[in-house]
Write a protein that holds these residues in place. Structure first.
Motif, short mmCIF file in Angstrom:
data_model
loop_
_atom_site.label_atom_id
_atom_site.label_comp_id
_atom_site.label_asym_id
_atom_site.label_seq_id
_atom_site.Cartn_x
_atom_site.Cartn_y
_atom_site.Cartn_z
N SER A 36 3.75 -12.45 44.97
CA SER A 36 3.21 -13.76 44.24
C SER A 36 2.03 -13.43 42.89
CB SER A 36 2.95 -14.51 45.09
OG SER A 36 2.10 -14.47 45.88
N ARG A 37 2.06 -13.79 42.40
CA ARG A 37 0.80 -13.89 41.35
C ARG A 37 -0.21 -14.68 41.93
NH1 ARG A 37 -0.80 -17.62 36.60
NH2 ARG A 37 -1.47 -16.83 35.32
N VAL A 38 -1.25 -13.42 41.77
CA VAL A 38 -2.49 -14.12 42.53
C VAL A 38 -4.08 -13.52 41.59
CG1 VAL A 38 -2.03 -14.73 44.80
CG2 VAL A 38 -2.81 -12.56 44.48
N ASP A 39 -4.92 -14.38 41.79
CA ASP A 39 -6.12 -14.03 41.51
C ASP A 39 -6.04 -12.83 42.05
OD1 ASP A 39 -8.79 -13.56 40.27
OD2 ASP A 39 -9.44 -15.34 40.12
N ALA A 40 -6.15 -11.51 41.75
CA ALA A 40 -7.26 -10.60 42.59
C ALA A 40 -8.54 -10.74 43.01
CB ALA A 40 -6.78 -8.96 42.26
N GLY A 41 -9.03 -10.64 42.14
CA GLY A 41 -10.67 -10.70 42.55
C GLY A 41 -10.82 -11.95 44.11
N ALA A 42 -10.41 -13.21 43.62
CA ALA A 42 -10.72 -14.45 45.15
C ALA A 42 -9.53 -14.10 46.06
CB ALA A 42 -9.91 -15.46 43.61
N VAL A 43 -8.29 -13.00 46.22
CA VAL A 43 -7.77 -13.04 47.24
C VAL A 43 -8.80 -11.74 47.29
CG1 VAL A 43 -5.37 -13.77 46.54
CG2 VAL A 43 -5.75 -11.38 46.27
N LEU A 44 -9.20 -10.48 46.86
CA LEU A 44 -9.77 -10.16 47.89
C LEU A 44 -11.12 -10.32 48.45
CD1 LEU A 44 -8.67 -6.78 45.94
CD2 LEU A 44 -7.46 -7.57 47.99
N ARG A 45 -11.51 -11.29 48.06
CA ARG A 45 -13.42 -11.54 48.30
C ARG A 45 -13.41 -11.59 49.36
NH1 ARG A 45 -17.54 -13.68 45.60
NH2 ARG A 45 -16.23 -14.31 43.06
N ALA B 185 -18.20 -5.53 43.46
CA ALA B 185 -18.40 -6.21 42.34
C ALA B 185 -16.83 -6.77 42.28
CB ALA B 185 -18.62 -4.86 41.51
N LEU B 186 -16.69 -8.01 41.72
CA LEU B 186 -14.98 -8.86 41.72
C LEU B 186 -15.34 -9.29 40.53
CD1 LEU B 186 -14.84 -11.07 44.75
CD2 LEU B 186 -13.95 -8.63 44.16
N PRO B 187 -14.23 -9.77 39.13
CA PRO B 187 -14.58 -9.95 37.91
C PRO B 187 -15.39 -11.17 37.97
CG PRO B 187 -12.13 -9.60 38.61
CD PRO B 187 -12.97 -9.17 39.79
N ALA B 188 -15.62 -12.00 36.71
CA ALA B 188 -16.34 -12.80 36.50
C ALA B 188 -15.28 -14.35 36.39
CB ALA B 188 -17.52 -13.22 35.35
N ALA B 189 -14.23 -13.39 35.44
CA ALA B 189 -13.19 -14.87 35.35
C ALA B 189 -11.83 -14.33 35.98
CB ALA B 189 -12.76 -14.65 33.37
N PRO B 190 -10.62 -14.92 35.96
CA PRO B 190 -9.09 -14.20 36.85
C PRO B 190 -8.82 -13.31 36.25
CG PRO B 190 -9.84 -16.81 36.62
CD PRO B 190 -10.56 -16.49 35.65
N VAL B 191 -7.88 -12.71 37.11
CA VAL B 191 -7.29 -11.58 36.60
C VAL B 191 -6.31 -11.78 38.01
CG1 VAL B 191 -7.27 -8.84 36.95
CG2 VAL B 191 -9.84 -10.14 36.14
N THR C 43 -13.43 9.02 44.38
CA THR C 43 -13.26 7.64 43.99
C THR C 43 -11.80 8.04 44.12
OG1 THR C 43 -15.23 8.32 43.11
CG2 THR C 43 -13.44 6.37 42.12
N PHE C 44 -11.71 6.46 45.20
CA PHE C 44 -9.68 6.60 44.88
C PHE C 44 -9.88 4.85 43.75
CE2 PHE C 44 -10.58 8.96 48.48
CZ PHE C 44 -9.42 9.78 48.91
N THR C 45 -8.83 5.08 43.38
CA THR C 45 -8.48 4.14 42.26
C THR C 45 -6.71 3.52 42.60
OG1 THR C 45 -10.32 4.39 41.09
CG2 THR C 45 -8.21 3.58 39.85
N ALA C 46 -7.13 2.38 43.02
CA ALA C 46 -5.22 1.63 42.96
C ALA C 46 -5.56 0.87 41.40
CB ALA C 46 -5.46 0.48 43.96
N THR C 47 -4.27 1.12 40.55
CA THR C 47 -4.11 0.28 39.66
C THR C 47 -2.72 -0.45 39.48
OG1 THR C 47 -5.35 2.05 38.91
CG2 THR C 47 -3.74 0.84 37.37
N VAL C 48 -2.31 -1.31 39.86
CA VAL C 48 -1.55 -2.46 39.65
C VAL C 48 -1.20 -3.02 38.17
CG1 VAL C 48 -1.11 -2.08 42.38
CG2 VAL C 48 -1.87 -4.35 40.89
N PRO C 49 0.09 -3.40 37.74
CA PRO C 49 0.18 -4.14 36.48
C PRO C 49 -0.60 -5.57 36.83
CG PRO C 49 1.99 -2.94 37.10
CD PRO C 49 1.10 -3.45 38.41
N GLN C 50 -1.10 -5.70 35.63
CA GLN C 50 -1.73 -7.05 35.21
C GLN C 50 -0.55 -8.10 34.69
OE1 GLN C 50 -5.15 -7.53 33.12
NE2 GLN C 50 -5.81 -9.50 33.14
N VAL C 51 -0.50 -9.19 35.63
CA VAL C 51 -0.25 -10.46 35.23
C VAL C 51 -0.49 -11.51 34.24
CG1 VAL C 51 1.57 -12.19 35.48
CG2 VAL C 51 1.67 -10.19 37.08
N ARG C 52 -0.41 -11.68 33.17
CA ARG C 52 -0.86 -12.28 32.37
C ARG C 52 -0.81 -13.84 32.69
NH1 ARG C 52 -4.73 -9.56 30.16
NH2 ARG C 52 -3.58 -7.05 29.14
#
Length: 364
Positions: A213-222, A242-248, A355-364
């Protein structure tokens, strides 16, 4: 004999009786030409005034969803919207309402189109899912921390037993050596049992269907990050995030993606000496939403790096405190990230951390 009936009135009656909002919008006229009685009950409007109320209703769309829905609207007008979409409507002094929109498109004579849809109020289900995700995040983080904590205690017992066996003289005929052997074997089996249990939990969750589902990644991982930070601090390890200041926004199966995060952090701690720090960051990168886990540990030898994501990889190594490895964790993490349409990569140098980096598509 097959029954014959007038389909249009029948389905109009079905739509009228539906508990969900059913509507038809005439694209050429720019008007809603049908809305059922559920509109009044669910959205608080009057069906005979729906076109006058529509601008106000659109103003209630959550600001973070507007660009996303504008893109969806452009697809819908061309008959290219196929998937259901989630919508949040703001309510003054109340929690947001969540809706699931199922679209329908039908071309009409003269080049026009009718846009139909079903709008289901999913607020209760959404809050249930959010609570379940929070519970699973806490559970998974707690299991991982407990496994390390308990494993560390049993490993210390093994080390003490080995020291006693080497340093303490034992009288002839004493049963002490046999008792020490039993203690060491019990400790070793206990460590294996704990780690196997955590691994099985990860495997079981990884094997279930993906529910994105479409979620704010920073909010759900906090929350899981906060849980990891506090719990690891009790064990003498530092986890900073560190989490983004604005929703992602990203389309995530929160439970599965949280397990990827927990596994990457646990691995980083496993290979970081006492007193070291593990850093986690979530941000919007050029390729999508990035979750990075960086440590200042012992790093990965160059000859093991090509095999790191293989199942039962020969690159598996025990942790610095004797933690065992199944060789499955990183392979499953990579699989889960790829299920999300993303990538899992790493950089590492022996003695300089990883350093491990997981990258997933951003949903606007």
């Amino acid at each position: 004999m097959t029954a014959v009936f007038e389909a249009a009135p029948f389905f109009a009656n079905v739509a009228a009786a539906s508990p969900h909002v059913q509507f038809v919008y005439d694209l050429a006229a720019g008007r809603v030409v049908f809305v059922n009685a559920a509109y009044e009950r669910v959205l608080g409007g009057r069906p005979d005034q729906v076109n006058d109320e529509l601008p106000g209703l659109l103003q209630r769309i959550h600001p973070d969803d507007r660009a996303y829905l504008a893109h969806y609207w452009r697809l819908w007008q061309r008959g290219r919207a196929r998937d259901e979409v989630e919508i949040r409507l703001q309510m003054a002094g109340e929690p947001d309402q969540w809706f699931c929109l199922t679209p329908y498109y039908e071309a009409t004579a003269g080049g026009g189109a009718l846009l139909g849809g079903t709008l289901r109020d999913t607020s209760v289900l959404k809050r249930y899912q959010e609570n379940a995700d929070r519970f699973n995040s806490r559970k998974n983080a707690t299991l991982e921390i407990l496994s390390h904590d308990l494993s560390g205690a049993f490993i210390m017992v093994q080390q003490i037993v080995q020291y006693l066996g080497e340093e303490v003289p034992v009288p002839a005929g004493s049963r002490v050596p046999e008792m020490l052997r039993v203690l060491e074997e019990t400790s070793r089996e206990s460590v294996k049992l704990i780690r196997d249990f955590v691994s099985l939990e990860f495997l079981a969750a990884a094997g279930t269907d993906l529910k994105r589902s479409r979620v704010d990644a920073g909010a759900v991982l906090r929350e899981p990050l906060d849980q990891l930070q506090r719990a690891q601090a009790l064990l003498g390890h530092r986890v900073e995030y560190a989490l983004p200041a604005a929703p992602v926004y990203a389309a995530l199966d929160v439970n599965k993606f949280t397990q990827v995060l927990i596994n990457l952090v646990a691995n980083a701690v496993k290979f970081t000496p006492d007193g070291g720090t593990v850093w986690v960051s979530v941000d919007a990168g050029p390729d999508g939403v990035r979750v990075q886990v960086r440590d200042e540990g012992i790093g990965i030898p160059a000859d093991l790096q090509p095999h790191l994501f293989e199942r039962f990889t020969k690159a598996r190594r025990p942790g610095l405190r004797g933690e065992p490895s199944t060789g499955l964790g990183l392979a499953l993490c990579k699989t889960i990230v790829e299920w999300h349409g993303g990538t899992l990569s790493f950089t590492s140098a022996e003695g300089q951390g990883s350093t491990f980096t997981a990258t997933v598509p951003q949903v606007r």
